[in-house]
Design an enzyme around this catalytic site. Structure first.
Site, PDB file in Angstrom:
ATOM      1  N   GLU A 132       0.863  -1.192   0.000  1.00 29.64           N
ATOM      2  CA  GLU A 132       0.000   0.000   0.000  1.00 29.64           C
ATOM      3  C   GLU A 132       0.894   1.234   0.000  1.00 29.64           C
ATOM      4  OE1 GLU A 132      -3.993   1.806   2.084  1.00 29.64           O
ATOM      5  OE2 GLU A 132      -2.577   0.729   3.336  1.00 29.64           O
ATOM      6  N   ALA A 143      -3.752   8.673   5.618  1.00 26.99           N
ATOM      7  CA  ALA A 143      -2.646   8.827   6.564  1.00 26.99           C
ATOM      8  C   ALA A 143      -1.280   8.626   5.920  1.00 26.99           C
ATOM      9  CB  ALA A 143      -2.827   7.845   7.724  1.00 26.99           C
ATOM     10  N   HIS A 197      -6.806   4.841  -2.596  1.00 22.89           N
ATOM     11  CA  HIS A 197      -6.464   6.234  -2.301  1.00 22.89           C
ATOM     12  C   HIS A 197      -6.539   7.084  -3.567  1.00 22.89           C
ATOM     13  CE1 HIS A 197      -5.185   5.780   1.929  1.00 22.89           C
ATOM     14  NE2 HIS A 197      -4.958   4.519   1.547  1.00 22.89           N
ATOM     15  N   ASN A 221     -13.576   4.238   1.923  1.00 22.71           N
ATOM     16  CA  ASN A 221     -12.571   5.072   2.577  1.00 22.71           C
ATOM     17  C   ASN A 221     -11.469   5.475   1.602  1.00 22.71           C
ATOM     18  OD1 ASN A 221     -13.368   2.928   5.129  1.00 22.71           O
ATOM     19  ND2 ASN A 221     -13.563   5.116   5.437  1.00 22.71           N
ATOM     20  N   HIS A 252     -14.912   3.401  10.657  1.00 26.21           N
ATOM     21  CA  HIS A 252     -14.685   3.716   9.242  1.00 26.21           C
ATOM     22  C   HIS A 252     -15.964   3.697   8.410  1.00 26.21           C
ATOM     23  CE1 HIS A 252     -10.439   3.084  10.207  1.00 26.21           C
ATOM     24  NE2 HIS A 252     -10.140   3.592   9.021  1.00 26.21           N
ATOM     25  N   ASP A 274      -7.231  -3.216   8.557  1.00 24.51           N
ATOM     26  CA  ASP A 274      -6.397  -2.037   8.304  1.00 24.51           C
ATOM     27  C   ASP A 274      -5.800  -1.541   9.617  1.00 24.51           C
ATOM     28  OD1 ASP A 274      -5.088  -0.039   6.928  1.00 24.51           O
ATOM     29  OD2 ASP A 274      -6.832   1.273   6.740  1.00 24.51           O
ATOM     30  N   ILE A 307      -8.254  10.038   9.932  1.00 22.08           N
ATOM     31  CA  ILE A 307      -8.235   8.670  10.447  1.00 22.08           C
ATOM     32  C   ILE A 307      -7.004   7.943   9.911  1.00 22.08           C
ATOM     33  CG2 ILE A 307      -9.428   6.437  10.436  1.00 22.08           C
ATOM     34  CD1 ILE A 307     -12.057   7.902  10.368  1.00 22.08           C
ATOM     35  N   ALA A 308      -6.303   7.253  10.793  1.00 20.81           N
ATOM     36  CA  ALA A 308      -5.035   6.607  10.440  1.00 20.81           C
ATOM     37  C   ALA A 308      -5.102   5.116  10.752  1.00 20.81           C
ATOM     38  CB  ALA A 308      -3.883   7.259  11.201  1.00 20.81           C
ATOM     39  N   GLY A 309      -5.817   4.388   9.910  1.00 23.42           N
ATOM     40  CA  GLY A 309      -5.961   2.959  10.155  1.00 23.42           C
ATOM     41  C   GLY A 309      -6.890   2.704  11.332  1.00 23.42           C
TER      42      GLY A 309
END
Length: 382
Positions: A132, A143, A197, A221, A252, A274, A307-309
């Site tokens: 990723e 993130a 993304h 997301n 999420h 995630d 949000i970071a995972g």
């Protein structure tokens, strides 16, 4: 060994059956027939599972880390520790998921994960790598650190894949990036290409899918939302033969949306966590891709609120699904056979079938995990 009198998940539903496991593989399945214990005069070779359920081992395709550790920066010993944690959550196979970071550390991550795959036998089996980043869109970076995002770069990809021992299985990319379609066409027969993304349109997503992309990273997301005139990737998933990951931590994606999407396309959905390094630990300050992550009430965010995972795990996400009203059978498939199919591993794992690896979970009557088996050997026991 014989595992007797269990409710076994077979062919998409639970059936009363006995399982025989020989040399690490499922050797026989006795469905509603004579008691298989008659085959074994030695009671030590029979495990009575009355009142319990047996599920295939869970397959996690998207987790960055847990227990304060991250696949992108961990040592081989630390990755082993992570794999033991994953095993305790019913995960028998996992893709080590990397994160956008400076290129020298990215190269080191590939080397370390390969070494761990070659040498470690502890905990969950590492199937390969989910790459990723860094070929992601800055406008939907989530993130990921903008400083280290890169355009599609064939030379860098080939170098990273070589360092991994050709163990990259999923390549996440933004189809809006220049040369993305040519990259997808070149690698589609050997790797899984995942749309990720991105702010791409429905038409661009379809173009990428027709070029050979077969996977979508964390649906809903880090992408445009579903609009009745601009359906985006979500509409393209509905119209195409692709798999799509979903994060079911209750943060999420709203449970109502999960119920909707499971009614619409359950056969395409893959449960993922995630998770980042805070999984399995308490609130506090952690790191993801070299950036500080602040965890409060189990929600992980960068300093700016992005949000970071997640801080969840695959088994808790599975329980969440059932508590939201998703049929148990759909929840099981999203954590087992669907991810196996997505990475073309369904001939070996993902379901309980004769000849497949003996990866399975025994659940107690209260649905908590009693034991987890990989290749017929216990890798976790409550």
């Amino acid at each position: 060994m014989i595992y007797s009198n269990a409710e076994v998940f077979l062919d998409g539903k639970f059936i009363k059956a006995d399982l025989e496991v020989v040399d690490g593989k499922f050797a026989a399945i006795y469905r509603n027939g004579p008691d298989a214990k008659q085959l074994y005069t030695d009671s030590n070779l029979v495990v009575d599972c009355t009142g319990k359920k047996i599920l295939p081992g869970f397959i996690e395709l998207h987790s960055h880390g847990c227990m304060g550790l991250d696949f992108t920066t961990a040592t081989a010993t630390e990755i082993e520790k992570m794999c033991c944690y994953y095993a305790s959550k019913g995960i028998t196979s996992i893709l080590a998921t990397t994160m956008t970071i400076d290129y020298p550390r990215y190269k080191q991550a590939m080397t370390t994960i390969k070494h761990t795959m070659d040498t470690s036998k502890k905990g969950s089996r590492i199937l390969g790598i989910n790459m990723e980043g860094p070929f992601l869109g800055a406008d939907r970076k989530g993130a990921h650190d903008t400083r280290y995002l890169l355009p599609i770069d064939e030379q860098k990809y080939e170098e990273l894949n070589a360092l991994s021992g050709d163990n990259i299985r999923i390549i996440d990319l933004d189809p809006n990036l220049e040369n993305s379609m040519a990259f997808i066409r070149k690698h589609k027969d050997r790797k899984v290409l995942s749309l990720a993304h991105t702010s791409c349109t429905y038409n661009t997503a379809l173009e990428a899918i027709h070029a050979g992309a077969s996977h979508v990273t964390h649906l809903f997301n880090a992408m445009n939302g579903l609009h009745h005139r601009e359906p985006g990737i979500i509409g393209a998933v509905s119209d195409s033969n692709v798999f799509a990951e979903i994060i079911c931590d209750g943060i999420h994606i709203h449970p109502s949306v999960l119920r909707l999407i499971f009614k619409a396309i359950p056969e395409k959905l893959i449960l993922v966590s995630d998770s980042m390094s805070a999984a399995g630990l308490t609130d506090g300050i952690y790191e993801l891709g070299g950036q500080k992550v602040y965890v409060s009430n189990n929600k992980a965010c960068l300093e700016d609120g992005t949000i970071a995972g997640s801080t969840t795990n695959l088994f808790q996400s599975f329980l969440n699904l059932t508590s939201y009203g998703i049929p148990l059978e759909h929840a099981v498939l999203s954590a087992t056979l669907n991810p196996a199919k997505a990475v073309k591993a369904e001939q070996e794992i993902g379901s309980i079938e004769i000849g497949k690896r003996g990866d399975f979970i025994i659940l107690k009557t209260d649905t908590s995990i009693e034991k987890v088996y990989k290749d017929g050997t216990v890798i976790f026991e409550c």
